[in-house]
Write an enzyme that holds these catalytic residues in place. Structure first.
Site, PDB file in Angstrom:
ATOM      1  NE  ARG A  68      -1.147  -1.656   3.478  1.00  0.00           N
ATOM      2  CZ  ARG A  68      -2.038  -2.628   3.571  1.00  0.00           C
ATOM      3  NH1 ARG A  68      -3.292  -2.357   3.701  1.00  0.00           N
ATOM      4  NH2 ARG A  68      -1.665  -3.877   3.538  1.00  0.00           N
ATOM      5  CB  THR A  69       3.906   2.369   1.743  1.00  0.00           C
ATOM      6  OG1 THR A  69       3.370   2.015   3.011  1.00  0.00           O
ATOM      7  CG2 THR A  69       4.667   3.672   1.876  1.00  0.00           C
ATOM      8  CE  LYS A  96      24.504  -6.530 -12.007  1.00  0.00           C
ATOM      9  NZ  LYS A  96      24.501  -5.620 -13.154  1.00  0.00           N
ATOM     10  NE  ARG A 118       8.381   0.624   3.636  1.00  0.00           N
ATOM     11  CZ  ARG A 118       7.131   0.230   3.871  1.00  0.00           C
ATOM     12  NH1 ARG A 118       6.773  -1.014   3.637  1.00  0.00           N
ATOM     13  NH2 ARG A 118       6.242   1.080   4.339  1.00  0.00           N
ATOM     14  CG  HIS A 146       5.872   4.300   7.720  1.00  0.00           C
ATOM     15  ND1 HIS A 146       5.833   5.139   6.624  1.00  0.00           N
ATOM     16  CD2 HIS A 146       5.185   3.198   7.359  1.00  0.00           C
ATOM     17  CE1 HIS A 146       5.141   4.542   5.665  1.00  0.00           C
ATOM     18  NE2 HIS A 146       4.735   3.370   6.083  1.00  0.00           N
TER      19      HIS A 146
END
Lengths: 320, 179
Positions: A68-69, A96, A118, A146
């Protein structure tokens, strides 16, 4: 008409990053709320789009899973007419061995205006913000913050009650591992609400009291007093087994069951940041019931993220 | 050139404006009056009252905030507070009167026209302003003007103050050195 028309006060937003709510003043938080009111109106139109960020590019940089975010930020950017790029860790050069800062600088070198980040490490957004010139919006950094979730929770409470100051808000569950809890604490206390944290001692140490909140280990002790209950998700992927009781035990002592709900205030407002573990921290009947604000939170998240993207972008022209 | 117009002047100018608008529309047909936030909205309210007293029966009302449609958003930072737009009346096929306080560069009106397109397709869009101070940067003209101030220098400011928002009715021309 002068550019400043429509200002209700002399307040000016000057942050080009949104890294957390701990540093924000009550005035800044209120400004986001007021701005979000206007953007909520945009979503009610038949043409749900305004040209405010036309020509700007936002990149969603998610090093953890999110539904949802990420979707909410993408949609918020689209409604402001910005272009959106999704950067996925699994298919990127981070596998990598590229460092986070190198990744961010490379993304920025492509002409990006906003990085939405995030990351599992607390402080990741702040670190990136010190190495790039574009805006950085924290979409969750470890157990730290958040901020847009904290803002949308605040907005939803404000909308429901018409105020925030004086309300008693319980945040329940796995507090120590929760960035949502921390951002909620900052947002709510700054706006004058009384925050009561509820959880087992292993997931809620007394040290949280230094944030100016009450710490309670017995849910039933406060259940009849609170105006809002914000149930946190049990984060199976984050908890160490020794911290956590059995799932059945958790539900028995800290789950929002029908029995507990019946002992709540009649107009109690139930929230959950999602995704829900139905039947564990919250019963389905309550989550889907008339006093649940869970889907309203999602709807409001869009308006709040539009407001944040608009504000940080506008601040670029004056800081840069 | 006068630099100040007081309450009775503003009253007279508004009445003149209302008379011009009343002469241009049929009082028995629907008309939507949309004000540009903030003072355009107040003037729209006053015009509506004056038009109703002149027999207009079917006026729809709305408020437009053009902040998010401005073409200079990226230059003016920090972010101006965007107010909500409130248009709940249907616009399609009905004449629309757009109202603002001062017409200067024409950029606010351009933004407003862009915004209106997102809400519907009016039969016609006409523009009424309390003050036209010249200085257009776009090919935009008002259809109904309360007062024209053609000789205001570009760097001067024309401020319309209204009782509802400022506690007083007046029009003030502030030359550059006064600021």
């Amino acid at each position: 008409m002068s550019p400043g028309h429509g200002h209700k006060s002399g307040f000016k937003w000057t942050r080009k990053h949104l890294l957390g709510l701990q540093d924000l003043s009550a005035e800044e938080i209120e400004h986001v709320m007021t701005t979000a009111d206007s953007f909520k109106e945009v979503s009610t139109r038949s043409v749900k789009k305004v040209p405010a960020l036309r020509g700007r590019v936002l990149v969603n940089t998610f090093f953890e899973d999110s539904t949802r975010t990420r979707t909410s930020f993408s949609l918020a950017a689209s409604r402001l007419s910005a272009d959106v790029i999704d950067f996925s860790e699994k298919t990127s050069s981070t596998s990598k061995g590229e460092t986070l800062i190198d990744t961010a600088r490379n993304i920025e070198a492509m002409g990006i205006d906003i990085i939405v980040l995030r990351h599992p490490a607390a402080g990741a957004a702040e670190t990136v913000s010190r190495h790039v010139n574009c805006s950085v919006v924290n979409a969750g950094d470890g157990a730290h913050e958040h901020p847009t979730q904290g803002l949308l929770d605040l907005y939803t409470i404000r909308e429901r009650f018409g105020k925030v100051a004086g309300l008693k808000v319980a945040v329940v569950g796995d507090i120590v591992n929760s960035r949502v809890a921390r951002s909620n604490i900052w947002a709510l206390t700054k706006m004058g609400a009384e925050v009561i944290l509820v959880g087992p001692p292993t997931l809620l140490p007394r040290t949280f009291e230094r944030f100016g909140v009450r710490v309670v280990h017995d849910f039933d002790q406060v259940i009849g007093q609170v105006d809002v209950i914000n149930m946190l998700r049990v984060q199976f992927e984050r908890i160490k087994s020794s911290q956590f009781p059995s799932v059945r035990e958790f539900t028995r002592f800290f789950g929002l069951t029908s029995d507990r709900f019946n002992r709540c205030k009649k107009d109690v407002f139930i929230m959950h940041p999602g995704p829900m573990n139905r039947g564990i921290e919250i019963s389905s009947k309550i989550a889907d019931g008339p006093q649940s604000g869970i889907l309203t939170q999602v709807t409001n998240g869009l308006a709040v993220r539009m407001a944040v993207l608009y504000l940080v972008t506008q601040a670029q022209s004056q800081v840069a | 050139m006068r630099n100040h117009y007081d309450q009775s002047d503003v009253q007279y100018i508004l009445n003149e404006l209302a008379a011009k608008v009343a002469a241009a529309f049929d009082p028995n047909q629907p008309l939507n009056i949309i004000g540009i936030r903030t003072r355009g909205e107040t003037i729209a309210q006053r015009l509506t009252t004056l038009l109703k007293s002149r027999g207009f029966k079917n006026i729809g009302r709305g408020v437009l905030d053009v902040t998010l449609y401005r073409d200079d958003l990226s230059e003016i930072g920090p972010a101006p507070l965007a107010g909500p737009t409130e248009i709940s009346v249907p616009l399609d096929g009905i004449p629309l009167l757009l109202v603002d306080d001062v017409l200067f560069t024409g950029r606010s009106v351009r933004s407003a026209l862009d915004a209106l397109v997102d809400f519907g397709r009016p039969a016609v869009i006409r523009l009424a302003v309390l003050v036209d101070r010249g200085g257009r940067e776009l090919p935009i003209a008002a259809d109904y003007v309360g007062i024209t101030l053609p000789h205001v220098p570009r760097d001067a400011r024309v401020n319309v103050h209204l009782v509802e928002t400022d506690g007083i009715d007046e029009i003030v021309v502030e030359p550059k050195e006064a600021r």
